[in-house]
Write a protein that holds these residues in place. Structure first.
Motif, PDB file in Angstrom:
ATOM      1  N   SER A 238       0.826  -1.209   0.000  1.00  0.00           N
ATOM      2  CA  SER A 238       0.000   0.000   0.000  1.00  0.00           C
ATOM      3  C   SER A 238       0.860   1.259   0.000  1.00  0.00           C
ATOM      4  O   SER A 238       0.576   2.227  -0.725  1.00  0.00           O
ATOM      5  CB  SER A 238      -0.920  -0.008   1.219  1.00  0.00           C
ATOM      6  OG  SER A 238      -1.629   1.204   1.345  1.00  0.00           O
ATOM      7  N   SER A 241       2.458   1.705  -3.452  1.00  0.00           N
ATOM      8  CA  SER A 241       1.504   2.157  -4.466  1.00  0.00           C
ATOM      9  C   SER A 241       1.184   3.634  -4.354  1.00  0.00           C
ATOM     10  O   SER A 241       0.694   4.241  -5.325  1.00  0.00           O
ATOM     11  CB  SER A 241       0.213   1.338  -4.360  1.00  0.00           C
ATOM     12  OG  SER A 241      -0.472   1.641  -3.154  1.00  0.00           O
ATOM     13  N   ASN A 242       1.464   4.236  -3.200  1.00  0.00           N
ATOM     14  CA  ASN A 242       1.176   5.653  -3.006  1.00  0.00           C
ATOM     15  C   ASN A 242       2.379   6.557  -3.246  1.00  0.00           C
ATOM     16  O   ASN A 242       2.292   7.770  -3.038  1.00  0.00           O
ATOM     17  CB  ASN A 242       0.655   5.891  -1.580  1.00  0.00           C
ATOM     18  CG  ASN A 242      -0.790   5.484  -1.422  1.00  0.00           C
ATOM     19  OD1 ASN A 242      -1.685   6.072  -2.012  1.00  0.00           O
ATOM     20  ND2 ASN A 242      -1.024   4.452  -0.622  1.00  0.00           N
ATOM     21  N   PRO A 244       4.320   6.481  -6.432  1.00  0.00           N
ATOM     22  CA  PRO A 244       4.761   6.034  -7.770  1.00  0.00           C
ATOM     23  C   PRO A 244       5.901   6.866  -8.328  1.00  0.00           C
ATOM     24  O   PRO A 244       6.633   6.404  -9.212  1.00  0.00           O
ATOM     25  CB  PRO A 244       3.483   6.190  -8.614  1.00  0.00           C
ATOM     26  CG  PRO A 244       2.702   7.254  -7.912  1.00  0.00           C
ATOM     27  CD  PRO A 244       2.982   7.050  -6.458  1.00  0.00           C
ATOM     28  N   GLN A 392     -12.466  -0.847  -6.584  1.00  0.00           N
ATOM     29  CA  GLN A 392     -11.180  -0.228  -6.899  1.00  0.00           C
ATOM     30  C   GLN A 392     -10.405  -1.034  -7.930  1.00  0.00           C
ATOM     31  O   GLN A 392      -9.664  -0.470  -8.744  1.00  0.00           O
ATOM     32  CB  GLN A 392     -10.341  -0.081  -5.620  1.00  0.00           C
ATOM     33  CG  GLN A 392      -9.042   0.674  -5.807  1.00  0.00           C
ATOM     34  CD  GLN A 392      -9.251   2.128  -6.190  1.00  0.00           C
ATOM     35  OE1 GLN A 392     -10.312   2.704  -5.904  1.00  0.00           O
ATOM     36  NE2 GLN A 392      -8.269   2.719  -6.851  1.00  0.00           N
ATOM     37  N   THR A 393     -10.549  -2.354  -7.911  1.00  0.00           N
ATOM     38  CA  THR A 393      -9.835  -3.183  -8.892  1.00  0.00           C
ATOM     39  C   THR A 393     -10.318  -2.911 -10.313  1.00  0.00           C
ATOM     40  O   THR A 393      -9.609  -3.208 -11.273  1.00  0.00           O
ATOM     41  CB  THR A 393     -10.023  -4.678  -8.566  1.00  0.00           C
ATOM     42  OG1 THR A 393     -11.425  -4.970  -8.533  1.00  0.00           O
ATOM     43  CG2 THR A 393      -9.407  -5.024  -7.234  1.00  0.00           C
ATOM     44  N   THR A 396      -8.014   0.354 -11.804  1.00  0.00           N
ATOM     45  CA  THR A 396      -6.565   0.404 -11.612  1.00  0.00           C
ATOM     46  C   THR A 396      -5.882   0.901 -12.889  1.00  0.00           C
ATOM     47  O   THR A 396      -6.331   0.613 -14.003  1.00  0.00           O
ATOM     48  CB  THR A 396      -6.020  -0.984 -11.254  1.00  0.00           C
ATOM     49  OG1 THR A 396      -6.497  -1.939 -12.212  1.00  0.00           O
ATOM     50  CG2 THR A 396      -6.492  -1.400  -9.870  1.00  0.00           C
ATOM     51  N   ASP A 401      -0.566  -1.576  -9.415  1.00  0.00           N
ATOM     52  CA  ASP A 401      -1.812  -1.315  -8.697  1.00  0.00           C
ATOM     53  C   ASP A 401      -2.747  -2.514  -8.757  1.00  0.00           C
ATOM     54  O   ASP A 401      -3.425  -2.838  -7.778  1.00  0.00           O
ATOM     55  CB  ASP A 401      -2.507  -0.083  -9.271  1.00  0.00           C
ATOM     56  CG  ASP A 401      -1.841   1.203  -8.841  1.00  0.00           C
ATOM     57  OD1 ASP A 401      -1.029   1.143  -7.887  1.00  0.00           O
ATOM     58  OD2 ASP A 401      -2.112   2.255  -9.439  1.00  0.00           O
ATOM     59  N   LYS A 402      -2.786  -3.169  -9.898  1.00  0.00           N
ATOM     60  CA  LYS A 402      -3.647  -4.358 -10.028  1.00  0.00           C
ATOM     61  C   LYS A 402      -3.171  -5.467  -9.084  1.00  0.00           C
ATOM     62  O   LYS A 402      -3.986  -6.120  -8.424  1.00  0.00           O
ATOM     63  CB  LYS A 402      -3.637  -4.857 -11.468  1.00  0.00           C
ATOM     64  CG  LYS A 402      -4.360  -3.934 -12.436  1.00  0.00           C
ATOM     65  CD  LYS A 402      -4.320  -4.494 -13.847  1.00  0.00           C
ATOM     66  CE  LYS A 402      -5.037  -3.562 -14.816  1.00  0.00           C
ATOM     67  NZ  LYS A 402      -5.007  -4.069 -16.208  1.00  0.00           N
ATOM     68  N   TYR A 404      -1.463  -5.080  -6.326  1.00  0.00           N
ATOM     69  CA  TYR A 404      -1.733  -4.675  -4.941  1.00  0.00           C
ATOM     70  C   TYR A 404      -3.204  -4.840  -4.580  1.00  0.00           C
ATOM     71  O   TYR A 404      -3.537  -5.428  -3.537  1.00  0.00           O
ATOM     72  CB  TYR A 404      -1.305  -3.223  -4.724  1.00  0.00           C
ATOM     73  CG  TYR A 404      -1.940  -2.613  -3.496  1.00  0.00           C
ATOM     74  CD1 TYR A 404      -1.673  -3.105  -2.221  1.00  0.00           C
ATOM     75  CD2 TYR A 404      -2.854  -1.567  -3.619  1.00  0.00           C
ATOM     76  CE1 TYR A 404      -2.280  -2.566  -1.103  1.00  0.00           C
ATOM     77  CE2 TYR A 404      -3.461  -1.021  -2.497  1.00  0.00           C
ATOM     78  CZ  TYR A 404      -3.176  -1.525  -1.250  1.00  0.00           C
ATOM     79  OH  TYR A 404      -3.787  -1.004  -0.151  1.00  0.00           O
ATOM     80  N   PHE A 405      -4.103  -4.347  -5.422  1.00  0.00           N
ATOM     81  CA  PHE A 405      -5.522  -4.373  -5.061  1.00  0.00           C
ATOM     82  C   PHE A 405      -6.090  -5.790  -5.064  1.00  0.00           C
ATOM     83  O   PHE A 405      -6.900  -6.138  -4.205  1.00  0.00           O
ATOM     84  CB  PHE A 405      -6.323  -3.465  -5.999  1.00  0.00           C
ATOM     85  CG  PHE A 405      -6.177  -2.010  -5.686  1.00  0.00           C
ATOM     86  CD1 PHE A 405      -6.677  -1.489  -4.502  1.00  0.00           C
ATOM     87  CD2 PHE A 405      -5.518  -1.148  -6.550  1.00  0.00           C
ATOM     88  CE1 PHE A 405      -6.528  -0.151  -4.185  1.00  0.00           C
ATOM     89  CE2 PHE A 405      -5.366   0.186  -6.244  1.00  0.00           C
ATOM     90  CZ  PHE A 405      -5.875   0.691  -5.068  1.00  0.00           C
TER      91      PHE A 405
END
Length: 504
Positions: A238, A241-242, A244, A392-393, A396, A401-402, A404-405
């Protein structure tokens, strides 16, 4: 009269009444003195024996006296718990886990690492409670800003907010869960000494002397390691992903700070202040839409997000451990019933079993009354986040991101299944011995056995969510059906809203 005349002629006289009474008093006094001496000697010998037992035994004096009395009556002695078995008590097994929770402001109770629950104390003005209260205030401040942004977004976008429902509501839900959970654990801490004391009394029931205690300390450690290590991995993903800008700068096209469009971090240098700003602005955009970023508020968010993340995972872990402890108590009881299936028990032994089951039932009800709010919060929070994570998926932007989610979604579902599975097993194990009682020999039939059957059949033993619902195995199918229904509705609204926005 003739005897008196004869004595008178011989010159002898009868003893007077006073002389006789004096002799009797002397004889009684001698007897009393001898009796007192005997009683004093017995008392001294018993006192010396008890002192000897107390000095030479690391176990309880009460157990040794039971062994002496029962051996005198030719009854099978009840041996106390050994030191290794004392380590398997619920209090000692969960102690280090509660210590870990206190670092994050949860369960501010003194004496969690003490060998016995007698040292457990809760004081409103203790350092632990003050520390927990300060962290609660920190979470509430962030929650206020989150709710403010959610309300403002709904006013500005109206129905179109459904196309971005996760970003709008995740902050309020996340920090609201952490604030309420911290408050509930603070409330539970007041009752924790009483709960653990009652639990230890159940562990010391006569039933415990027939077989060794279940080893729950290792199980607690393994489950805690599994949940927390998995949660740590999810949280690291997480955080990555925040930021990038530091992972793949080409995909970070927008400025991370909504109120500072010209901010462009220097990704060639790992400046902690810039990294903190990037992370805070991207992970808490719902706050920085209305206020400007500063390092003090960014530090507050960093602390608050760590607290909220730990509380979010620890709530489910705590429910799992409590459920596992109660399940093991019933499994231990069921083993004794299984042993009795091929034996002939007396009515006194059946009475002991019935009373032990009654104590277990009372313990479950006491624990449930204390944690039912935490149980409801755990179920509600998991269902909401599973629904939000699926939406959320669908939105993405890149491969990371995919990953992670989808990984976060699998982690949420797995943790929710663990919570429901262990909580439902309390109800399952409370009735598992019923078939063994029915299979007992007819020579075992007595009034106490019948009373035990009736209690197991009619007494509903289960953990609940604020007594709104009981957690049983059937609940897992109900929750799965609700999740599928809610997901279909959310996905349908999401696709329609995205299509309308593109046409506009």
């Amino acid at each position: 009269m003739e005897e008196m005349r004869r004595r008178h002629r011989s010159g002898t006289t009868l003893p007077s009444t006073s002389t006789v009474s004096e002799k009797i008093e002397m004889e009684v006094d001698v007897e009393l003195r001898s009796t007192n001496c005997i009683m004093r000697d017995l008392f001294v010998s018993q006192k010396n024996m008890s002192r000897h037992i107390y000095r030479n035994s690391n176990r309880s004096e009460e157990t040794d006296i039971n062994v002496i009395e029962e051996s005198t009556l030719n009854i099978e002695p009840r041996v106390s718990l050994h030191a290794t078995e004392r380590q398997e008590s619920f209090h000692s097994a969960i102690g280090w886990i509660l210590t870990m929770a206190q670092i994050f402001g949860l369960m501010p109770v003194r004496g969690v690492l003490a060998p016995t629950p007698d040292k457990l104390q809760f004081h409103c003005l203790s350092i632990r409670v003050v520390y927990a209260s300060l962290l609660l205030v920190c979470l509430v401040i962030i929650e206020v800003f989150s709710i403010k942004d959610t309300v403002q977004s709904i006013k500005e976008e109206g129905v179109r907010v459904l196309s971005n429902v996760r970003d709008v509501t995740v902050g309020a839900v996340f920090y609201g869960n952490a604030s309420v959970a911290t408050l509930l654990f603070l409330k539970l801490a007041r009752r924790w000494p009483h709960i653990v004391t009652e639990w230890s009394h159940v562990e010391k029931l006569p039933l415990s002397y027939h077989s060794p205690r279940p080893s729950i300390k290792l199980k607690f450690s393994l489950i805690t390691a599994l949940v927390m290590i998995t949660a740590l991995c999810e949280h690291i993903l997480s955080v990555i992903s925040n930021i990038p800008e530091y992972i793949n700068p080409e995909e970070a096209v927008n400025s991370p700070c909504p109120t500072d469009k010209n901010f462009a971090p220097n990704t060639s240098l790992f400046n902690m202040e810039e990294i903190l700003k990037v992370y805070s602005c991207r992970s808490h955009q719902f706050i920085f839409r209305t206020i400007n970023y500063n390092i003090y508020f960014g530090s507050l968010l960093l602390i608050g997000s760590r607290l909220a993340t730990f509380t979010w995972n620890y709530t489910d872990l705590f429910v799992i451990l409590i459920s596992l402890g109660l399940r093991e108590e019933f499994i231990h009881f069921n083993k004794r019933i299984k042993e009795a299936k091929n034996k002939i028990l007396t009515q006194l032994e059946w009475q002991e079993l019935r009373e032990s089951y009654n104590f277990l039932s009372a313990l479950v009800k006491t624990v449930d009354s204390a944690i039912c709010g935490i149980m409801l919060l755990s179920f509600t929070n998991n269902l909401i986040f599973i629904c939000l994570q699926i939406t959320q998926t669908l939105d993405t932007r890149n491969t990371f991101d995919k990953v992670y989610f989808f990984g976060s979604f699998i982690f949420l579902v797995g943790r929710t299944i663990l919570v429901m599975k262990f909580a439902a097993q309390v109800n399952d194990e409370s009735r598992a011995c019923l078939s063994d009682i029915f299979n007992c020999s007819s020579r075992n039939c007595c009034i106490e056995m019948e009373r035990l059957q009736i209690q197991i059949t009619t007494d509903e033993i289960a953990l609940t969510g604020m007594r709104i619902f009981s957690i049983k195995r059937q609940l897992m199918l109900v929750v799965a059906g609700c999740l599928c229904t809610y997901e279909l509705i959310l996905v349908q609204f999401y696709v329609e809203m995205k299509g309308n926005l593109k046409n506009d």
